[in-house]
Design a protein around this motif. Structure first.
Motif, PDB file in Angstrom:
ATOM      1  N   GLN A 189      54.237 -39.622 125.611  1.00  0.00           N
ATOM      2  CA  GLN A 189      52.988 -38.973 125.997  1.00  0.00           C
ATOM      3  C   GLN A 189      53.208 -38.106 127.230  1.00  0.00           C
ATOM      4  OE1 GLN A 189      50.325 -42.491 126.274  1.00  0.00           O
ATOM      5  NE2 GLN A 189      49.155 -41.536 124.622  1.00  0.00           N
ATOM      6  N   SER A 190      52.385 -37.090 127.365  1.00  0.00           N
ATOM      7  CA  SER A 190      52.478 -36.183 128.507  1.00  0.00           C
ATOM      8  C   SER A 190      51.706 -36.740 129.694  1.00  0.00           C
ATOM      9  CB  SER A 190      51.882 -34.826 128.136  1.00  0.00           C
ATOM     10  OG  SER A 190      50.458 -34.921 128.048  1.00  0.00           O
ATOM     11  N   LYS A 191      51.785 -36.054 130.817  1.00  0.00           N
ATOM     12  CA  LYS A 191      50.892 -36.337 131.943  1.00  0.00           C
ATOM     13  C   LYS A 191      49.456 -36.059 131.498  1.00  0.00           C
ATOM     14  CE  LYS A 191      53.789 -35.038 135.931  1.00  0.00           C
ATOM     15  NZ  LYS A 191      53.858 -34.114 137.092  1.00  0.00           N
ATOM     16  N   SER A 192      48.523 -36.659 132.202  1.00  0.00           N
ATOM     17  CA  SER A 192      47.110 -36.398 131.919  1.00  0.00           C
ATOM     18  C   SER A 192      46.637 -35.178 132.692  1.00  0.00           C
ATOM     19  CB  SER A 192      46.262 -37.605 132.308  1.00  0.00           C
ATOM     20  OG  SER A 192      46.603 -38.727 131.541  1.00  0.00           O
ATOM     21  N   VAL A 193      45.824 -34.361 132.046  1.00  0.00           N
ATOM     22  CA  VAL A 193      45.254 -33.168 132.670  1.00  0.00           C
ATOM     23  C   VAL A 193      43.752 -33.116 132.366  1.00  0.00           C
ATOM     24  CG1 VAL A 193      45.247 -30.639 132.695  1.00  0.00           C
ATOM     25  CG2 VAL A 193      47.411 -31.870 132.468  1.00  0.00           C
ATOM     26  N   PRO A 194      42.895 -33.015 133.380  1.00  0.00           N
ATOM     27  CA  PRO A 194      41.462 -32.869 133.111  1.00  0.00           C
ATOM     28  C   PRO A 194      41.199 -31.530 132.420  1.00  0.00           C
ATOM     29  CG  PRO A 194      41.846 -33.503 135.392  1.00  0.00           C
ATOM     30  CD  PRO A 194      43.166 -33.079 134.827  1.00  0.00           C
ATOM     31  N   ILE A 195      40.338 -31.547 131.427  1.00  0.00           N
ATOM     32  CA  ILE A 195      39.958 -30.303 130.751  1.00  0.00           C
ATOM     33  C   ILE A 195      38.441 -30.141 130.818  1.00  0.00           C
ATOM     34  CG2 ILE A 195      41.953 -30.303 129.219  1.00  0.00           C
ATOM     35  CD1 ILE A 195      40.005 -31.349 126.997  1.00  0.00           C
ATOM     36  N   LYS A 196      37.943 -29.063 130.234  1.00  0.00           N
ATOM     37  CA  LYS A 196      36.509 -28.758 130.229  1.00  0.00           C
ATOM     38  C   LYS A 196      35.968 -28.676 131.660  1.00  0.00           C
ATOM     39  CE  LYS A 196      35.771 -30.672 125.616  1.00  0.00           C
ATOM     40  NZ  LYS A 196      35.711 -29.366 124.955  1.00  0.00           N
ATOM     41  N   HIS A 197      36.436 -27.656 132.354  1.00  0.00           N
ATOM     42  CA  HIS A 197      36.041 -27.432 133.750  1.00  0.00           C
ATOM     43  C   HIS A 197      34.808 -26.542 133.840  1.00  0.00           C
ATOM     44  CE1 HIS A 197      40.678 -27.615 134.655  1.00  0.00           C
ATOM     45  NE2 HIS A 197      40.221 -28.726 134.100  1.00  0.00           N
TER      46      HIS A 197
END
Length: 274
Positions: A209-217
């Motif tokens: 799995q990748s790092k987590s990234v917040p989306i929908k800014h």
């Protein structure tokens, strides 16, 4: 003889009145719901109608919803500061606007703060790490999707050079498992939780799995004043604090919004290669 001038004068007067009206100075709220999901633009407009009406009252200025599905069109609008407020699904496009066009991060969407790309492999796969993907094929969503940006950053961290893996891109996330199931690729990357859960339920494995990234800014244009930005932030963050606010959120299918450190977001941008 006097009809034409009078008619033209009235038309000019009407045009001037229109330009002087509040709607001529309406704030544009751009909404992007991603490129790898199937969401009609008109449906997007309806989802945010109540929120736009509230913001119009709060800012004492009309707010109009403008759905934007194409990322390059979205980028151009952000670069020209055509959007006063923007709801942006892909973190990389949002971060580019913060870095290059002076936009401010207002909030992120609850439930999407830990968006993570998972690398799917079949149940009988002998691969045990991303290094095993060297010389193999990987299926991934649209090349300019945030998922694929995260995938490429994760492969880079695993010391896999672009020439060491063949990536096949597809328009929609839900096509990725098909690649692996039909042996078109040895692995497939997706950030759609429903797809990941369904894959595991069928016995499929997650290689990494990748790092987590917040989306929908939610972003605010540099053309807005600091007080306007704070009003927008306070309104959005407070929506899930009351039954009335929760009802207004229902059409968006989101549970609410929260603050996020802009500096940390820019650090994630550096990891993505921006």
């Amino acid at each position: 003889m006097t009809f034409a001038p009078t008619f033209l004068a009235r038309g000019l007067c009407a045009a001037l009145m229109l330009l002087a009206s509040p709607w001529a100075n309406a704030l544009v709220f751009a909404v992007n719901e991603g490129v790898t999901y199937r969401v009609p633009l008109e449906e997007v407009r309806g989802r945010y109608a109540v929120i736009a009406a509230d913001l119009s009252k709060l800012l004492k200025q009309p707010v109009t919803i403008e759905p934007v599905g194409d990322y390059n069109l979205l980028r151009r609008g952000l670069q020209s500061k055509a959007y006063d407020i923007a709801m942006i699904h892909p973190a990389h496009v949002s971060i580019q606007a913060i870095k290059g066009s002076g936009y401010k991060l207002v909030a992120v969407t609850k439930g999407y703060q830990k968006y993570t790309a998972s690398f799917l492999v079949s149940a009988d796969s002998t691969m045990s790490s991303l290094a095993d993907l060297k010389g193999r094929k990987l299926g991934a969503p649209d090349e300019d999707s945030i998922t694929s940006w995260m995938v490429r950053a994760t492969l880079r961290d695993a010391k896999i050079e672009p020439g060491q893996i063949a990536i096949t891109y597809t328009r929609y996330q839900d096509a990725v498992p098909f690649f692996v199931e039909n042996k078109l690729t040895q692995s497939g990357a997706t950030a759609a939780n429903a797809l990941v859960k369904a894959w595991q339920a069928k016995g499929g494995k997650i290689l990494a799995q990748s790092k987590s990234v917040p989306i929908k800014h939610i972003l605010a244009s540099p053309n807005l004043g600091a007080d306007q930005v704070e009003k927008i932030r306070d309104y959005l963050i407070g929506l899930d604090g009351s039954d009335e606010g929760k009802k207004k959120l229902e059409p968006t299918k989101y549970t609410g919004f929260e603050k996020y450190d802009e500096a940390k977001m820019l650090e994630l941008g550096a990891w993505l290669g921006l």
